[in-house]
Design an enzyme around this catalytic site. Structure first.
Site, PDB file in Angstrom:
ATOM      1  N   GLU A   1       0.847  -1.188   0.000  1.00  0.00           N
ATOM      2  CA  GLU A   1       0.000   0.000   0.000  1.00  0.00           C
ATOM      3  C   GLU A   1       0.885   1.241   0.000  1.00  0.00           C
ATOM      4  OE1 GLU A   1      -3.514  -0.241   2.494  1.00  0.00           O
ATOM      5  OE2 GLU A   1      -2.941   1.659   3.427  1.00  0.00           O
TER       6      GLU A   1
ATOM      7  N   ARG B   1     -14.620   3.807   6.273  1.00  0.00           N
ATOM      8  CA  ARG B   1     -15.271   4.972   6.857  1.00  0.00           C
ATOM      9  C   ARG B   1     -14.327   6.152   6.846  1.00  0.00           C
ATOM     10  NH1 ARG B   1     -16.177   6.093  13.125  1.00  0.00           N
ATOM     11  NH2 ARG B   1     -14.000   6.700  12.754  1.00  0.00           N
ATOM     12  N   GLY B   2     -13.068   5.912   7.198  1.00  0.00           N
ATOM     13  CA  GLY B   2     -12.088   6.984   7.310  1.00  0.00           C
ATOM     14  C   GLY B   2     -12.032   7.515   8.731  1.00  0.00           C
TER      15      GLY B   2
ATOM     16  N   LYS C   1       7.725   4.135   0.877  1.00  0.00           N
ATOM     17  CA  LYS C   1       9.155   3.822   0.918  1.00  0.00           C
ATOM     18  C   LYS C   1       9.338   2.320   0.742  1.00  0.00           C
ATOM     19  CE  LYS C   1      10.268   8.097   1.780  1.00  0.00           C
ATOM     20  NZ  LYS C   1      10.929   8.914   0.739  1.00  0.00           N
TER      21      LYS C   1
ATOM     22  N   HIS D   1     -11.311  -2.005  16.645  1.00  0.00           N
ATOM     23  CA  HIS D   1     -11.302  -0.587  16.296  1.00  0.00           C
ATOM     24  C   HIS D   1     -11.302   0.234  17.574  1.00  0.00           C
ATOM     25  CE1 HIS D   1     -12.707   3.307  14.743  1.00  0.00           C
ATOM     26  NE2 HIS D   1     -12.251   2.918  13.567  1.00  0.00           N
TER      27      HIS D   1
ATOM     28  N   THR E   1      -3.949   4.898  -1.018  1.00  0.00           N
ATOM     29  CA  THR E   1      -4.785   5.482   0.022  1.00  0.00           C
ATOM     30  C   THR E   1      -5.431   6.790  -0.437  1.00  0.00           C
ATOM     31  OG1 THR E   1      -3.014   6.774   1.057  1.00  0.00           O
ATOM     32  CG2 THR E   1      -3.281   4.498   1.785  1.00  0.00           C
TER      33      THR E   1
END
Length: 317
Positions: A19, A124-125, A305, A183, A50
């Site tokens: 990612e 959701r963020g 990276k 969460h 993202t």
């Protein structure tokens, strides 16, 4: 190709994926390519990109601060299209509830469909930096399962407001997030598993976990998910420690625990170069154990990276 089809095609072999985050406005995409290039030898079937929340900035205008809302890292969809074209690999855009109305989400999904994107990561963020709790924008989704439902409806040819009927349906494979240590807003692990089941019932096809450093947390999470009737692939997310500050930053931001063995070893390091090597060695050990367990994919949070991810992949794949 759908993530679930890549997994089926692998016939039990563990795949490699990673990612990355878009560059800040004004920066070249070349730096992103320079960090993707070394990882392509490990044949990632897909790469996640993202999406960042909007944030407030303050502009000095003749001694007065003018508050403006902006996105410092736009370009998720453009980067996905570019990666797909340049590397012939599936790129997966992250789509958020936060900061988007349902209509804006629909426009984005239509663009993804036109570009031939097969996979969507529905999230959701986080709350905005100035918010204590997540607050949806007016006309937006409150929860990820609602966003999943909108994507699943588009796959059936159902658009918002029922104003369009079409046979040209999308066929997105929908990914969602899972939390081996729950969460941060969930009152209990069992409650969090129920929320994950809601997302799967709404149409999610696979799960990618938040980073974790204790594999037992992942193993327990998978067993709890299966017991709850969640039978989609659950992909572990791995983040190698890279700097000493991660000992404070990662637990604070992601509300996770780190094994004391790792903590003590990092604390004994004299430089961040030593810390980075410790992070690589720990992630190699973690990855090998997960591979033996039979995970479908090892998904690495590279943050753009690649040097440490490359060393891990060389030892594992």
């Amino acid at each position: 190709m759908k993530v679930t089809d890549h997994i089926k095609k692998a016939k039990g072999n563990t795949l490699f994926s990673f990612e990355l985050i878009p560059p800040q406005k004004g920066k070249s995409i070349q730096e992103l390519y320079d960090n993707i290039d070394p990882l392509m030898e490990f044949n990632p079937p897909f790469i996640d990109v993202t999406t960042s929340r909007e944030e407030f900035i303050y502009i000095d205008k003749n001694g007065l601060l003018d508050k403006k809302l902006t996105r410092m890292r736009p370009g998720t969809l453009g980067i996905c299209a570019s990666i797909t074209h340049k590397y012939n690999v599936d790129a997966i855009p992250h789509v958020l509830c936060g900061g988007f109305t349902k209509e804006e989400t629909e426009y984005l999904l239509v663009d993804c469909h036109y570009l031939g994107i097969d996979n969507i990561m529905a999230l959701r963020g986080d709350a905005m930096k100035e918010e204590k709790y997540f607050i949806p924008c007016e006309g937006g989704h409150c929860y990820a399962n609602e966003l999943v439902g909108q994507i699943a409806n588009m796959n059936k040819g159902q658009f918002l407001h029922e104003v369009i009927e079409t046979d040209n349906k999308s066929n997105f494979c929908i990914g969602v997030a899972g939390y081996p240590e729950k969460h941060m807003e969930a009152p209990s692990m069992d409650a969090d598993i129920r929320r994950l089941k809601d997302k799967v019932d709404a149409g999610a096809d696979y799960v990618v976990t938040q980073m974790f450093f204790d594999n037992k947390r992942y193993f327990d999470f998978v067993e709890k998910a299966k017991a709850a009737g969640i039978n989609v692939p659950i992909i572990p997310g791995i983040k190698p420690v890279a700097v000493k500050r991660h000992l404070q930053l990662l637990p604070q931001v992601f509300k996770l625990d780190m094994p004391d063995e790792l903590v003590r070893t990092v604390e004994d390091c004299k430089t961040n170069k030593e810390v980075r090597q410790v992070g690589i060695e720990f992630a190699i050990q973690q990855s090998k154990e997960l591979m033996e367990y039979g995970v479908p994919v090892l998904h690495y949070y590279s943050m753009g990276k690649s040097d440490n991810i490359k060393k891990i992949a060389e030892a594992v794949f």
